[in-house]
Scaffold this active site. Structure first.
Site, PDB file in Angstrom:
ATOM      1  N   LEU A  10     -15.652 -11.606   3.286  1.00 51.12           N
ATOM      2  CA  LEU A  10     -15.894 -10.795   2.096  1.00 51.12           C
ATOM      3  C   LEU A  10     -14.596 -10.080   1.703  1.00 51.12           C
ATOM      4  CD1 LEU A  10     -19.420  -9.316   2.915  1.00 51.12           C
ATOM      5  CD2 LEU A  10     -18.791 -11.547   1.995  1.00 51.12           C
ATOM      6  N   GLY A  13     -14.027  -6.573  -3.061  1.00 47.87           N
ATOM      7  CA  GLY A  13     -13.921  -5.189  -3.516  1.00 47.87           C
ATOM      8  C   GLY A  13     -12.494  -4.776  -3.839  1.00 47.87           C
ATOM      9  N   ARG A  17      -9.941   3.721  -3.191  1.00 45.31           N
ATOM     10  CA  ARG A  17      -9.378   4.836  -2.431  1.00 45.31           C
ATOM     11  C   ARG A  17      -7.947   4.566  -1.968  1.00 45.31           C
ATOM     12  NH1 ARG A  17     -13.918   6.213   1.909  1.00 45.31           N
ATOM     13  NH2 ARG A  17     -14.627   4.099   1.398  1.00 45.31           N
ATOM     14  N   ASN A 232      -9.749   2.065   4.349  1.00 40.31           N
ATOM     15  CA  ASN A 232     -10.163   2.364   2.980  1.00 40.31           C
ATOM     16  C   ASN A 232      -9.122   3.170   2.209  1.00 40.31           C
ATOM     17  OD1 ASN A 232     -12.786   1.098   2.997  1.00 40.31           O
ATOM     18  ND2 ASN A 232     -13.426   2.737   4.390  1.00 40.31           N
ATOM     19  N   TYR A 370      34.025  -8.199   3.871  1.00 38.50           N
ATOM     20  CA  TYR A 370      32.919  -8.866   3.195  1.00 38.50           C
ATOM     21  C   TYR A 370      33.170 -10.369   3.231  1.00 38.50           C
ATOM     22  CZ  TYR A 370      29.964 -10.871  -0.377  1.00 38.50           C
ATOM     23  OH  TYR A 370      29.066 -11.666  -1.042  1.00 38.50           O
TER      24      TYR A 370
END
Length: 476
Positions: A10, A13, A17, A232, A370
Protein backbone atom coordinates in the site's frame (compact mmCIF):
# COMPACT_ATOMS: atom_id res chain seq x y z
CA UNK A 1 5.98 -22.56 2.75
CA UNK A 2 5.39 -22.58 -0.99
CA UNK A 3 5.75 -19.53 -3.18
CA UNK A 4 1.96 -19.43 -3.63
CA UNK A 5 2.18 -15.96 -2.13
CA UNK A 6 1.03 -12.57 -3.34
CA UNK A 7 2.22 -9.39 -1.62
CA UNK A 8 0.21 -6.18 -1.85
CA UNK A 9 2.11 -3.00 -0.98
CA UNK A 10 0.00 0.00 0.00
CA UNK A 11 1.65 3.22 -1.23
CA UNK A 12 -1.20 5.51 -2.24
CA UNK A 13 -1.41 8.03 0.60
CA UNK A 14 0.16 11.46 0.33
CA UNK A 15 1.60 11.81 3.83
CA UNK A 16 0.52 15.39 4.49
CA UNK A 17 2.31 15.50 7.86
CA UNK A 18 5.62 15.30 6.02
CA UNK A 19 4.82 18.81 4.74
CA UNK A 20 6.72 18.00 1.59
CA UNK A 21 6.29 18.08 -2.16
CA UNK A 22 7.77 14.58 -2.11
CA UNK A 23 5.41 11.66 -1.56
CA UNK A 24 5.87 10.11 1.87
CA UNK A 25 7.07 6.66 0.77
CA UNK A 26 9.75 8.28 -1.43
CA UNK A 27 11.51 9.95 1.49
CA UNK A 28 14.92 8.40 1.98
CA UNK A 29 16.95 6.89 4.77
CA UNK A 30 19.91 4.57 4.65
CA UNK A 31 20.37 5.18 0.93
CA UNK A 32 16.92 3.97 -0.12
CA UNK A 33 13.41 5.31 -0.12
CA UNK A 34 11.10 3.96 2.56
CA UNK A 35 9.21 1.90 0.01
CA UNK A 36 12.55 0.75 -1.41
CA UNK A 37 13.44 -0.82 1.94
CA UNK A 38 10.05 -2.53 2.08
CA UNK A 39 10.38 -3.90 -1.45
CA UNK A 40 13.86 -5.20 -0.66
CA UNK A 41 12.44 -7.12 2.29
CA UNK A 42 9.62 -8.46 0.12
CA UNK A 43 12.03 -9.62 -2.59
CA UNK A 44 13.80 -11.89 -0.10
CA UNK A 45 10.54 -13.82 0.38
CA UNK A 46 10.34 -14.59 -3.38
CA UNK A 47 6.58 -14.03 -3.77
CA UNK A 48 4.75 -15.28 -6.81
CA UNK A 49 3.55 -11.77 -7.55
CA UNK A 50 3.74 -8.26 -6.11
CA UNK A 51 1.02 -5.65 -6.52
CA UNK A 52 1.54 -2.02 -5.48
CA UNK A 53 -1.33 0.36 -4.89
CA UNK A 54 -0.45 3.91 -5.87
CA UNK A 55 -2.46 7.12 -5.82
CA UNK A 56 -0.92 10.44 -4.85
CA UNK A 57 1.97 11.33 -7.18
CA UNK A 58 1.52 8.03 -8.97
CA UNK A 59 3.61 9.29 -11.90
CA UNK A 60 6.66 9.33 -9.59
CA UNK A 61 5.83 6.57 -7.14
CA UNK A 62 4.97 3.92 -9.75
CA UNK A 63 8.22 4.09 -11.78
CA UNK A 64 10.24 4.26 -8.56
CA UNK A 65 8.62 1.07 -7.27
CA UNK A 66 9.35 -0.71 -10.54
CA UNK A 67 13.02 0.22 -10.24
CA UNK A 68 13.12 -2.10 -7.23
CA UNK A 69 10.58 -4.61 -8.52
CA UNK A 70 10.34 -4.56 -12.34
CA UNK A 71 7.61 -7.23 -12.40
CA UNK A 72 5.44 -5.40 -9.87
CA UNK A 73 1.88 -4.73 -11.04
CA UNK A 74 0.76 -1.16 -10.38
CA UNK A 75 -2.87 -0.36 -9.62
CA UNK A 76 -4.34 3.05 -8.94
CA UNK A 77 -6.55 3.93 -6.00
CA UNK A 78 -8.31 7.05 -7.27
CA UNK A 79 -10.57 7.38 -4.24
CA UNK A 80 -8.43 7.21 -1.10
CA UNK A 81 -11.13 5.49 0.90
CA UNK A 82 -9.01 3.47 3.25
CA UNK A 83 -6.90 0.33 3.39
CA UNK A 84 -9.87 -1.88 2.57
CA UNK A 85 -10.50 0.11 -0.58
CA UNK A 86 -6.83 -0.11 -1.53
CA UNK A 87 -6.73 -3.88 -1.19
CA UNK A 88 -9.99 -4.19 -3.09
CA UNK A 89 -8.56 -2.46 -6.18
CA UNK A 90 -5.40 -4.55 -5.87
CA UNK A 91 -7.31 -7.84 -5.70
CA UNK A 92 -8.97 -6.98 -8.99
CA UNK A 93 -5.54 -7.52 -10.55
CA UNK A 94 -4.61 -10.69 -8.65
CA UNK A 95 -5.07 -13.93 -10.57
CA UNK A 96 -5.28 -16.45 -7.76
CA UNK A 97 -8.07 -18.29 -5.97
CA UNK A 98 -5.90 -20.07 -3.40
CA UNK A 99 -2.77 -19.28 -1.46
CA UNK A 100 -1.82 -16.37 0.77
CA UNK A 101 -2.13 -12.65 0.27
CA UNK A 102 0.22 -10.59 2.46
CA UNK A 103 -0.48 -6.89 2.85
CA UNK A 104 2.45 -4.58 3.66
CA UNK A 105 2.88 -0.81 3.89
CA UNK A 106 5.31 1.37 1.99
CA UNK A 107 6.41 3.41 5.02
CA UNK A 108 7.87 0.72 7.33
CA UNK A 109 11.54 0.80 6.28
CA UNK A 110 12.92 -1.40 9.06
CA UNK A 111 10.76 -4.37 8.06
CA UNK A 112 12.91 -7.46 7.45
CA UNK A 113 12.49 -10.30 5.01
CA UNK A 114 12.98 -12.95 7.71
CA UNK A 115 10.02 -11.52 9.61
CA UNK A 116 7.77 -11.69 6.55
CA UNK A 117 8.92 -15.21 5.78
CA UNK A 118 8.22 -16.47 9.30
CA UNK A 119 4.90 -14.63 9.43
CA UNK A 120 3.64 -16.07 6.12
CA UNK A 121 4.84 -19.59 7.01
CA UNK A 122 3.02 -19.52 10.34
CA UNK A 123 -0.14 -18.25 8.65
CA UNK A 124 -0.03 -21.10 6.12
CA UNK A 125 0.75 -23.76 8.70
CA UNK A 126 -2.15 -22.68 10.94
CA UNK A 127 -4.55 -22.54 7.94
CA UNK A 128 -5.97 -19.23 9.14
CA UNK A 129 -8.31 -16.91 7.31
CA UNK A 130 -6.54 -13.89 8.79
CA UNK A 131 -3.23 -13.34 10.56
CA UNK A 132 -2.02 -10.08 12.05
CA UNK A 133 1.55 -9.03 12.70
CA UNK A 134 1.44 -7.39 16.14
CA UNK A 135 3.74 -5.84 18.71
CA UNK A 136 3.47 -4.71 22.31
CA UNK A 137 4.54 -1.08 22.65
CA UNK A 138 4.94 1.34 25.54
CA UNK A 139 2.93 4.10 23.89
CA UNK A 140 0.26 2.69 21.54
CA UNK A 141 -1.18 6.11 20.60
CA UNK A 142 -2.21 6.25 16.96
CA UNK A 143 -2.27 2.50 16.41
CA UNK A 144 -5.17 0.11 16.05
CA UNK A 145 -5.58 -2.03 19.18
CA UNK A 146 -5.81 -5.82 19.13
CA UNK A 147 -8.93 -6.95 20.97
CA UNK A 148 -8.70 -10.42 22.47
CA UNK A 149 -11.27 -12.57 24.23
CA UNK A 150 -10.70 -13.64 27.85
CA UNK A 151 -9.12 -16.86 26.54
CA UNK A 152 -6.72 -14.92 24.32
CA UNK A 153 -8.42 -15.41 20.97
CA UNK A 154 -8.25 -12.49 18.53
CA UNK A 155 -11.70 -10.94 18.20
CA UNK A 156 -11.18 -7.60 16.44
CA UNK A 157 -8.96 -4.64 15.72
CA UNK A 158 -10.20 -1.23 16.79
CA UNK A 159 -8.67 1.92 15.34
CA UNK A 160 -7.52 4.72 17.65
CA UNK A 161 -10.35 7.11 16.73
CA UNK A 162 -13.00 4.44 17.25
CA UNK A 163 -11.59 2.94 20.46
CA UNK A 164 -13.18 3.31 23.86
CA UNK A 165 -11.23 4.66 26.82
CA UNK A 166 -10.54 1.12 28.04
CA UNK A 167 -9.54 -0.11 24.61
CA UNK A 168 -7.01 2.71 24.29
CA UNK A 169 -5.21 1.26 27.32
CA UNK A 170 -4.40 -1.90 25.35
CA UNK A 171 -0.72 -1.98 24.38
CA UNK A 172 -0.79 -4.75 21.78
CA UNK A 173 -1.07 -2.97 18.48
CA UNK A 174 -1.77 -3.87 14.89
CA UNK A 175 1.25 -3.20 12.72
CA UNK A 176 -0.98 -3.02 9.66
CA UNK A 177 0.84 -5.97 8.11
CA UNK A 178 -1.67 -8.78 7.62
CA UNK A 179 -1.92 -12.13 5.86
CA UNK A 180 -5.11 -13.53 4.37
CA UNK A 181 -6.36 -16.67 2.78
CA UNK A 182 -6.87 -15.53 -0.81
CA UNK A 183 -10.31 -17.09 -1.23
CA UNK A 184 -11.57 -15.58 2.02
CA UNK A 185 -10.16 -12.15 1.15
CA UNK A 186 -11.78 -12.06 -2.27
CA UNK A 187 -15.24 -12.90 -0.89
CA UNK A 188 -14.96 -10.82 2.30
CA UNK A 189 -13.84 -7.48 0.84
CA UNK A 190 -17.32 -6.59 -0.54
CA UNK A 191 -18.73 -7.01 2.98
CA UNK A 192 -16.67 -4.17 4.43
CA UNK A 193 -18.52 -1.06 5.56
CA UNK A 194 -17.31 2.45 6.32
CA UNK A 195 -19.40 3.29 9.39
CA UNK A 196 -16.53 4.70 11.42
CA UNK A 197 -15.05 8.03 12.50
CA UNK A 198 -13.10 8.48 9.25
CA UNK A 199 -15.73 7.14 6.86
CA UNK A 200 -13.18 4.72 5.39
CA UNK A 201 -13.10 1.02 4.59
CA UNK A 202 -10.78 -0.54 7.14
CA UNK A 203 -8.97 -3.72 6.13
CA UNK A 204 -8.78 -4.59 9.81
CA UNK A 205 -12.56 -5.04 9.92
CA UNK A 206 -12.02 -8.33 8.10
CA UNK A 207 -11.02 -9.77 11.46
CA UNK A 208 -14.61 -9.41 12.63
CA UNK A 209 -15.91 -10.76 9.32
CA UNK A 210 -13.77 -13.88 9.69
CA UNK A 211 -14.91 -14.36 13.27
CA UNK A 212 -18.54 -14.05 12.24
CA UNK A 213 -17.97 -16.80 9.68
CA UNK A 214 -16.36 -19.03 12.30
CA UNK A 215 -12.96 -18.91 10.65
CA UNK A 216 -9.58 -18.86 12.34
CA UNK A 217 -7.89 -15.56 13.16
CA UNK A 218 -4.47 -15.35 14.75
CA UNK A 219 -1.75 -12.92 15.72
CA UNK A 220 1.99 -13.13 15.26
CA UNK A 221 3.66 -10.91 17.88
CA UNK A 222 7.23 -9.76 17.29
CA UNK A 223 9.61 -8.34 19.86
CA UNK A 224 11.39 -6.04 17.43
CA UNK A 225 8.84 -3.22 17.44
CA UNK A 226 10.98 -1.08 15.13
CA UNK A 227 10.04 -3.31 12.21
CA UNK A 228 6.43 -2.20 12.51
CA UNK A 229 7.18 1.51 12.88
CA UNK A 230 6.12 3.88 10.12
CA UNK A 231 7.18 7.47 9.49
CA UNK A 232 4.42 10.06 9.27
CA UNK A 233 6.58 13.17 9.73
CA UNK A 234 10.21 14.26 9.53
CA UNK A 235 10.81 13.63 13.23
CA UNK A 236 9.77 9.99 12.93
CA UNK A 237 11.78 9.66 9.72
CA UNK A 238 14.92 10.84 11.51
CA UNK A 239 14.31 8.43 14.39
CA UNK A 240 13.94 5.52 12.00
CA UNK A 241 17.06 6.65 10.15
CA UNK A 242 19.13 6.64 13.32
CA UNK A 243 17.90 3.19 14.29
CA UNK A 244 18.49 1.80 10.81
CA UNK A 245 22.02 3.21 10.80
CA UNK A 246 22.70 1.78 14.25
CA UNK A 247 21.72 -1.66 12.98
CA UNK A 248 23.81 -1.38 9.83
CA UNK A 249 26.90 -0.19 11.73
CA UNK A 250 26.46 -2.91 14.35
CA UNK A 251 26.19 -5.60 11.67
CA UNK A 252 29.41 -4.49 10.00
CA UNK A 253 31.28 -4.39 13.31
CA UNK A 254 30.13 -7.96 14.03
CA UNK A 255 31.40 -8.90 10.55
CA UNK A 256 34.89 -7.65 11.32
CA UNK A 257 34.89 -3.95 10.47
CA UNK A 258 36.44 -1.52 12.96
CA UNK A 259 34.22 1.52 13.54
CA UNK A 260 35.95 3.92 15.91
CA UNK A 261 32.85 6.01 16.66
CA UNK A 262 29.51 4.44 15.68
CA UNK A 263 27.63 7.57 16.73
CA UNK A 264 29.26 9.68 13.98
CA UNK A 265 29.48 6.99 11.32
CA UNK A 266 26.76 6.62 8.70
CA UNK A 267 26.61 3.65 6.34
CA UNK A 268 23.94 3.14 3.70
CA UNK A 269 22.16 -0.18 3.29
CA UNK A 270 23.82 -1.08 -0.03
CA UNK A 271 27.41 -0.37 1.05
CA UNK A 272 29.76 -3.37 1.07
CA UNK A 273 32.70 -3.59 3.48
CA UNK A 274 35.40 -6.24 3.76
CA UNK A 275 36.77 -7.51 7.09
CA UNK A 276 39.52 -5.39 8.63
CA UNK A 277 38.32 -2.15 7.11
CA UNK A 278 38.76 0.72 9.57
CA UNK A 279 36.29 3.59 9.66
CA UNK A 280 37.29 6.68 11.63
CA UNK A 281 34.91 9.25 13.17
CA UNK A 282 32.76 11.54 11.05
CA UNK A 283 32.60 9.23 8.04
CA UNK A 284 29.68 8.68 5.66
CA UNK A 285 29.68 5.75 3.23
CA UNK A 286 26.77 6.20 0.88
CA UNK A 287 25.08 4.59 -2.09
CA UNK A 288 26.80 1.50 -3.49
CA UNK A 289 30.25 2.23 -2.06
CA UNK A 290 32.54 -0.81 -1.79
CA UNK A 291 35.62 -0.86 0.48
CA UNK A 292 38.21 -3.64 0.36
CA UNK A 293 40.14 -5.13 3.28
CA UNK A 294 42.65 -3.12 5.31
CA UNK A 295 41.49 0.20 3.86
CA UNK A 296 41.22 3.11 6.30
CA UNK A 297 38.47 5.66 5.71
CA UNK A 298 38.25 8.94 7.60
CA UNK A 299 38.08 10.86 9.71
CA UNK A 300 35.57 13.34 8.27
CA UNK A 301 35.14 11.63 4.91
CA UNK A 302 32.14 11.19 2.62
CA UNK A 303 32.18 8.64 -0.20
CA UNK A 304 29.18 8.02 -2.44
CA UNK A 305 29.13 5.22 -5.02
CA UNK A 306 32.90 4.83 -4.73
CA UNK A 307 35.21 1.85 -4.89
CA UNK A 308 38.17 1.71 -2.49
CA UNK A 309 40.95 -0.84 -2.96
CA UNK A 310 42.69 -2.87 -0.29
CA UNK A 311 45.02 -0.97 1.99
CA UNK A 312 44.01 2.44 0.63
CA UNK A 313 43.84 5.45 2.93
CA UNK A 314 41.24 8.21 2.46
CA UNK A 315 41.47 11.13 4.91
CA UNK A 316 39.10 14.12 5.13
CA UNK A 317 37.95 13.70 1.56
CA UNK A 318 34.75 13.86 -0.45
CA UNK A 319 34.22 11.54 -3.38
CA UNK A 320 31.47 10.46 -5.75
CA UNK A 321 31.65 7.83 -8.50
CA UNK A 322 35.39 7.52 -7.98
CA UNK A 323 37.67 4.47 -7.95
CA UNK A 324 40.58 4.44 -5.49
CA UNK A 325 43.11 1.72 -6.18
CA UNK A 326 44.91 -0.55 -3.72
CA UNK A 327 47.37 1.22 -1.42
CA UNK A 328 46.33 4.61 -2.84
CA UNK A 329 46.53 7.68 -0.62
CA UNK A 330 43.87 10.42 -0.67
CA UNK A 331 43.59 13.62 1.33
CA UNK A 332 43.29 15.58 3.38
CA UNK A 333 40.74 18.04 1.97
CA UNK A 334 40.49 16.30 -1.39
CA UNK A 335 37.51 16.37 -3.75
CA UNK A 336 37.07 13.43 -6.12
CA UNK A 337 34.36 14.11 -8.66
CA UNK A 338 32.81 11.50 -10.97
CA UNK A 339 35.25 9.74 -13.25
CA UNK A 340 38.24 9.98 -10.92
CA UNK A 341 40.32 6.81 -11.11
CA UNK A 342 43.44 6.22 -9.01
CA UNK A 343 45.77 3.33 -9.80
CA UNK A 344 47.65 1.27 -7.27
CA UNK A 345 49.66 3.40 -4.80
CA UNK A 346 48.57 6.61 -6.52
CA UNK A 347 48.14 9.79 -4.51
CA UNK A 348 45.76 12.74 -4.50
CA UNK A 349 47.04 15.00 -1.76
CA UNK A 350 45.94 18.03 0.19
CA UNK A 351 43.54 20.49 -1.43
CA UNK A 352 43.39 18.65 -4.75
CA UNK A 353 40.27 18.42 -6.91
CA UNK A 354 39.98 15.79 -9.64
CA UNK A 355 37.25 15.22 -12.21
CA UNK A 356 37.18 12.64 -14.99
CA UNK A 357 40.86 12.09 -14.32
CA UNK A 358 42.91 8.91 -14.29
CA UNK A 359 46.16 8.50 -12.35
CA UNK A 360 48.36 5.53 -13.21
CA UNK A 361 50.04 3.28 -10.67
CA UNK A 362 52.21 5.34 -8.36
CA UNK A 363 51.28 8.67 -9.94
CA UNK A 364 51.05 11.62 -7.55
CA UNK A 365 49.29 14.97 -7.39
CA UNK A 366 50.40 16.00 -3.89
CA UNK A 367 49.27 19.61 -3.37
CA UNK A 368 46.90 22.42 -4.26
CA UNK A 369 45.93 21.36 -7.78
CA UNK A 370 43.00 20.88 -10.14
CA UNK A 371 43.09 17.85 -12.45
CA UNK A 372 40.18 17.85 -14.86
CA UNK A 373 39.76 15.66 -17.95
CA UNK A 374 43.31 14.35 -17.73
CA UNK A 375 45.30 11.16 -17.81
CA UNK A 376 48.51 10.99 -15.76
CA UNK A 377 50.83 8.10 -16.44
CA UNK A 378 52.40 5.71 -13.97
CA UNK A 379 54.97 7.10 -11.52
CA UNK A 380 54.56 10.70 -12.70
CA UNK A 381 54.63 13.57 -10.20
CA UNK A 382 52.58 16.75 -10.69
CA UNK A 383 54.02 19.85 -8.99
CA UNK A 384 52.13 21.95 -6.44
CA UNK A 385 49.67 24.53 -7.67
CA UNK A 386 49.04 22.89 -11.05
CA UNK A 387 45.93 23.56 -13.11
CA UNK A 388 44.70 21.45 -16.00
CA UNK A 389 42.80 24.09 -17.96
CA UNK A 390 40.30 21.80 -19.64
CA UNK A 391 37.51 24.23 -20.65
CA UNK A 392 37.72 26.69 -23.53
CA UNK A 393 34.41 28.35 -22.72
CA UNK A 394 32.44 26.06 -25.02
CA UNK A 395 33.83 22.52 -24.78
CA UNK A 396 35.92 20.38 -22.44
CA UNK A 397 39.25 19.05 -23.73
CA UNK A 398 41.51 16.31 -22.45
CA UNK A 399 45.20 16.32 -21.55
CA UNK A 400 47.61 13.43 -21.26
CA UNK A 401 50.77 13.21 -19.18
CA UNK A 402 53.04 10.23 -19.84
CA UNK A 403 54.96 7.93 -17.52
CA UNK A 404 57.69 9.12 -15.15
CA UNK A 405 57.02 12.78 -15.90
CA UNK A 406 58.14 15.48 -13.42
CA UNK A 407 56.28 18.78 -13.64
CA UNK A 408 57.25 21.97 -11.85
CA UNK A 409 55.13 23.99 -9.44
CA UNK A 410 52.60 26.50 -10.68
CA UNK A 411 52.07 24.89 -14.09
CA UNK A 412 49.05 25.35 -16.33
CA UNK A 413 48.34 22.68 -18.93
CA UNK A 414 46.08 24.19 -21.59
CA UNK A 415 44.09 21.31 -23.05
CA UNK A 416 44.28 19.52 -25.36
CA UNK A 417 47.95 18.87 -24.76
CA UNK A 418 50.24 15.86 -24.30
CA UNK A 419 53.43 15.52 -22.28
CA UNK A 420 55.60 12.60 -23.37
CA UNK A 421 57.11 9.88 -21.21
CA UNK A 422 60.03 10.98 -19.08
CA UNK A 423 59.53 14.68 -19.85
CA UNK A 424 59.67 17.57 -17.39
CA UNK A 425 58.38 21.13 -17.07
CA UNK A 426 59.83 24.16 -15.36
CA UNK A 427 58.19 26.02 -12.50
CA UNK A 428 55.54 28.46 -13.65
CA UNK A 429 55.31 26.95 -17.13
CA UNK A 430 52.19 27.44 -19.22
CA UNK A 431 52.13 24.39 -21.49
CA UNK A 432 50.15 25.03 -24.67
CA UNK A 433 51.93 22.65 -27.07
CA UNK A 434 52.81 18.98 -26.85
CA UNK A 435 56.04 18.14 -25.04
CA UNK A 436 58.15 15.37 -26.65
CA UNK A 437 59.36 12.44 -24.51
CA UNK A 438 62.37 13.41 -22.43
CA UNK A 439 62.09 17.14 -23.18
CA UNK A 440 62.03 20.02 -20.65
CA UNK A 441 59.26 22.53 -21.29
CA UNK A 442 59.70 26.10 -20.06
CA UNK A 443 57.78 29.25 -20.94
CA UNK A 444 58.21 32.99 -20.45
CA UNK A 445 61.29 35.18 -20.85
CA UNK A 446 63.95 36.08 -18.30
CA UNK A 447 62.78 37.87 -15.16
CA UNK A 448 62.95 41.69 -15.27
CA UNK A 449 62.81 43.96 -12.20
CA UNK A 450 61.36 47.45 -12.83
CA UNK A 451 63.00 49.31 -9.97
CA UNK A 452 61.08 52.15 -8.35
CA UNK A 453 57.77 51.01 -9.84
CA UNK A 454 55.87 51.11 -6.53
CA UNK A 455 57.06 54.59 -5.65
CA UNK A 456 56.03 55.87 -9.08
CA UNK A 457 52.73 54.06 -9.51
CA UNK A 458 51.54 53.66 -5.90
CA UNK A 459 52.71 56.87 -4.30
CA UNK A 460 51.05 57.74 -1.01
CA UNK A 461 49.96 54.18 -0.25
CA UNK A 462 51.10 51.92 2.62
CA UNK A 463 52.78 49.79 -0.05
CA UNK A 464 54.85 52.75 -1.23
CA UNK A 465 55.72 53.69 2.33
CA UNK A 466 56.94 50.15 3.05
CA UNK A 467 58.98 50.15 -0.18
CA UNK A 468 60.65 53.43 0.72
CA UNK A 469 61.55 52.16 4.19
CA UNK A 470 62.93 48.98 2.68
CA UNK A 471 65.13 50.94 0.27
CA UNK A 472 66.45 53.03 3.12
CA UNK A 473 67.47 49.91 5.03
CA UNK A 474 69.38 48.62 2.00
CA UNK A 475 71.40 51.82 1.56
CA UNK A 476 75.07 51.44 2.60
Amino acid sequence: MTNDLTVIVLAAGGGTRMRSKTMKVLHRLGGRSMVGHVLTAIASVSPQQVVAVVGTQREMVGPHIQEYCPDCQLVVQDDLDGTGGAVRVAMEQVEMSTGTVLVAYGDTPLLEGDTLRTFAAEHDAAERAVSILTAVVVNPFGYGRLIRSPDGEVEAIVEEKDATVDQREIREINSGIMAFDAEFLRHALPRLGNDNAKGEFYLTDLVSVAREDGLTVGAHPIEDVWQTEGANDRVQLAELGRELNRRIVTRWMLDGVTVMDPATTWIDADVQLAPDVTILPGTQLLGATVVAEDAVIGPDTTLKDCEVGSGARVVRAHGELAVIGPQADVGPFTYMRPGTLLGSAAKLGAFVEAKNAQLGDGAKVPHLSYVGDAEIGAASNIGAGTIFANYDGVEKHRSKVGRHVRTGSGNVFVAPVEVGDGAATGAGAVVRRNVPPGALAVSGGPQRNLEGWTLRRRAGTPQAEAAEQGLQREEP
